[in-house]
Design an enzyme around this catalytic site. Structure first.
Site, mmCIF file in Angstrom:
data_model
loop_
_atom_site.group_PDB
_atom_site.id
_atom_site.type_symbol
_atom_site.label_atom_id
_atom_site.label_comp_id
_atom_site.label_asym_id
_atom_site.label_seq_id
_atom_site.Cartn_x
_atom_site.Cartn_y
_atom_site.Cartn_z
ATOM 1 C CE LYS A 23 1.029 -11.950 -3.227
ATOM 2 N NZ LYS A 23 1.416 -10.712 -3.948
ATOM 3 C CB SER A 45 4.270 -9.004 -1.758
ATOM 4 O OG SER A 45 3.214 -8.983 -2.734
ATOM 5 C CB SER A 89 4.086 -7.895 -5.824
ATOM 6 O OG SER A 89 4.491 -7.195 -4.680
#
Lengths: 90, 573
Positions: free
Chosen positions: B139, B217, B241
């Site tokens: 990420k 996210s 997330s």
């Protein structure tokens, strides 16, 4: 004299409070467009979100009254469970 | 399958002494208030806890033929035996990224040359463990030394870190290869968009339909693994997330207990609630990643003084019971009220630009949400029945007092000052740098000190009631939302349990289950889901390959859609 419930404050009163608080913190939302739906952020949307927050969150939090002798404020509830019982081998 | 653990060895969640745990809370809260809970800014990481010899699949039992179809555990077996090289594996993944990522937009940055160099280096060294030569997608809020790290925000547009986040450093030291950095909600707030709110990442199961939520996210992390453009990935979770995108895209996503994994070198969103963890294809892969990521870090006090890291990998190895599969540990599963109630409105976990949607889009979303809800309930019933067949006891549990208040949006908002404080200098410099994500950072300035402290006190009360109430009669709770486990830092594991057909579209979308555990209960969650996955195959299914841009017909579906500041405020984490 009882204070006016925040839910009854006008948009103008809350906007004045929000702008004053931001100014006090040195944060300037005046650089954003006043009202532009095509902008990533505009003052209208920021103020609307802030008013919604003020009308709901602080009153809800202050209206909840736990026993302060029994419950400590904890930043990391689970992570503070750092204690193994007897016989724990981790 | 092996039964390497004696059955009388309890999992770590039952070794925590609750009374001492609760007594200690007050003392440590005082320490945190005095400032010891804040991490220094940089430095070297300690190596992660070592793992024993993990049980890997027999290479002869691997059914997949293409390397990108294989799980991390399967790839590890082949890499260990020299039947595949890291370089071959990296090229296979780079080819898939080249073919599909223009459509799926899972990656912000693809570090092809860095990945090739790492593969060459690892190919010339002895196999060192199950991550040796495994290509991962990381990420874009994890610092990666020498590689652009943007958190999808203008604030970090040109940021190239000088060091690795501890969690990534430990994966890399285990032999993992960085394929690239994944798309995410700006500063980890919403589903993936540009910093100014234009949607980017597509759900790998519906690449032609931009209205299908990829989950956020950690959107790009999920899409990269679901589409088989990476072997596995990492995410962060503050409000769903990891578990949300895993649920949306048929993955097994683990949000560990707060403190299991260091947050040093990860762009902060909410410092008491951010959790790094894996988004993987199955429980075993999630365990392999967590095994490396977890452990104390001198640069993150949140990781200090916690129970030692157990052997997650072997906890995730299913065990034989007679002629079938059974649970590693006797486990009682708790069902919350409404768990099997299909009447609830909503669109599944999280949201996806609801405020600015058209009336037609809203109608379609609500209809699809209803269909999805019904499919979820049916799949959950089957999941619970499967748990019972595996040997779990199932009980209904009651919600503790004040549940709606303590888990509601107002007490959830107590997190907002925590995201404002680390970014005060940026807010003062230019609020436009926050793009579409600005509102929560502004609102964080509007909560007073007493209100913030009252919120922290409520977190403690909520934890007490969860431990004494929800977990009084069970070891694991079947969850339908990451709240309140995110708030109080308890572990969550999401995993695929079926599919629902989106009527009129013909696109089957994954349906997920989610289980939550006690503090440091990751072992039990992994063991339960590993047993479930040993008797089901939902986790093995993958979407059809996404069509390339320009060669697959209409990929747009609708004009580019963007979120505005209030969308992010309402639906973000």
């Amino acid at each position: 004299m009882n204070p006016t419930p925040v839910q009854e404050l006008t948009d103008e009163e809350l906007d004045a409070y929000i702008r004053t608080r931001l100014r006090q913190a040195g944060v300037d939302i005046g650089v954003l467009p006043a009202d532009d739906p095509d902008a990533p952020a505009d003052q209208r949307g920021i103020l609307e979100g802030a008013r919604r927050f003020l009308r709901s969150t602080p009153p809800a939090i202050l209206g909840f009254e736990p026993d302060v002798q029994l419950v400590a404020p904890a930043l990391y509830p689970a992570a503070l469970g750092a204690t193994l019982g007897d016989g724990g081998d981790g | 399958m092996a039964d390497r653990f004696p059955r009388d060895r309890p999992p770590q969640d039952r070794l925590v002494d609750r009374r001492r745990f609760l007594e200690r809370m007050g003392l440590l809260t005082a320490a945190a208030a005095a400032g010891t809970a804040f991490a220094p800014t940089r430095g070297l990481a300690l190596p992660a806890s070592g793992i024993g010899a993990p049980t890997l699949p027999d290479p002869g039992s691997i059914q997949a033929t293409e390397p990108w179809e294989m799980s991390v555990a399967e790839l590890a077996a082949l890499l260990r035996d020299g039947a595949m090289s890291p370089a071959e594996l990296v090229e296979a993944y780079l080819a898939r990224i080249d073919a599909m990522d223009a459509t799926l937009k899972a990656f912000n940055t693809v570090d092809a040359e860095g990945a090739r160099a790492a593969a060459r280096r690892l190919g010339g060294s002895a196999w060192s463990g199950p991550l040796h030569g495994i290509p991962l997608a990381i990420k874009d809020n994890y610092y990666t030394r020498g590689v652009l790290t943007t958190a999808n925000s203008h604030i970090y547009a040109d940021f190239v870190p000088e060091y690795d986040a501890t969690a990534w450093a430990r994966l890399r030291e285990g032999g993992a290869i960085l394929l690239g950095k994944t798309q995410m909600g700006p500063l980890a707030t919403s589903s993936a968009t540009t910093p100014d709110g234009v949607r980017t990442t597509r759900n790998a199961w519906a690449p032609r339909d931009p209205t299908v939520d990829p989950g956020g996210s950690s959107s790009g992390s999920a899409t990269s693994v679901a589409s088989r453009m990476a072997a596995s990935s990492t995410g962060t979770q503050t409000g769903g997330s990891i578990t949300n995108p895993s649920s949306q895209q048929g993955l097994t996503g683990l949000k560990p207990t707060m403190g299991r994994v260091s947050l040093h070198g990860i762009v902060p969103l909410t410092y008491t609630r951010d959790h790094p963890g894996p988004l993987a294809r199955d429980a075993k892969d999630a365990a392999i990643l967590l095994q490396h990521m977890a452990g104390p870090d001198p640069l993150d006090p949140r990781t200090q003084g916690l129970p030692a890291v157990p052997d997650f990998v072997n906890a995730a190895e299913p065990v034989r019971r007679g002629s079938g599969v059974g649970l590693r540990w006797p486990t009682t599963v708790g069902l919350l009220p409404g768990h099997q109630d299909a009447s609830e409105e909503g669109g599944g976990p999280g949201g996806f630009g609801r405020r600015s949607e058209t009336p037609e889009a809203r109608e379609r979303r609500l209809r699809q949400a209803g269909e999805r809800r019904a499919a979820e309930v049916a799949a959950r019933r089957t999941m619970v029945a499967t748990f019972q067949e595996l040997g779990a006891q199932v009980v209904e549990v009651d919600l503790p007092p004040d549940w709606e208040i303590l888990t509601g949006s107002d007490f959830n908002n107590v997190r907002l000052p925590e995201r404002t404080e680390p970014f005060l200098d940026v807010l003062r410099r230019d609020v436009r740098l926050f793009g579409v994500s600005l509102s929560p950072w502004i609102n964080g300035l509007l909560l007073s000190g007493p209100e913030y402290l009252r919120g922290q006190r409520a977190k403690m009360l909520l934890l007490q009631r969860v431990l004494d109430g929800l977990f009084a009669r069970c070891d694991v709770v079947v969850q339908t939302s990451p709240i309140p486990f995110d708030i109080i830092g308890l572990p969550l594991l999401a995993f695929p349990i079926g599919f629902e057909e989106s009527k009129g579209k013909g696109t089957p979308l994954p349906v997920a289950g989610m289980v939550g555990g006690l503090p440091f209960g990751e072992e039990r969650l992994l063991a339960l889901v590993a047993a479930y996955q040993a008797v089901t195959d939902w986790h093995r299914r993958r979407p059809a390959d996404a069509p390339a841009r320009g060669g697959g017909g209409d990929l747009g579906g609708e004009p580019p859609h963007r979120l505005d500041v209030l969308d992010v405020l309402e639906t973000g984490q």
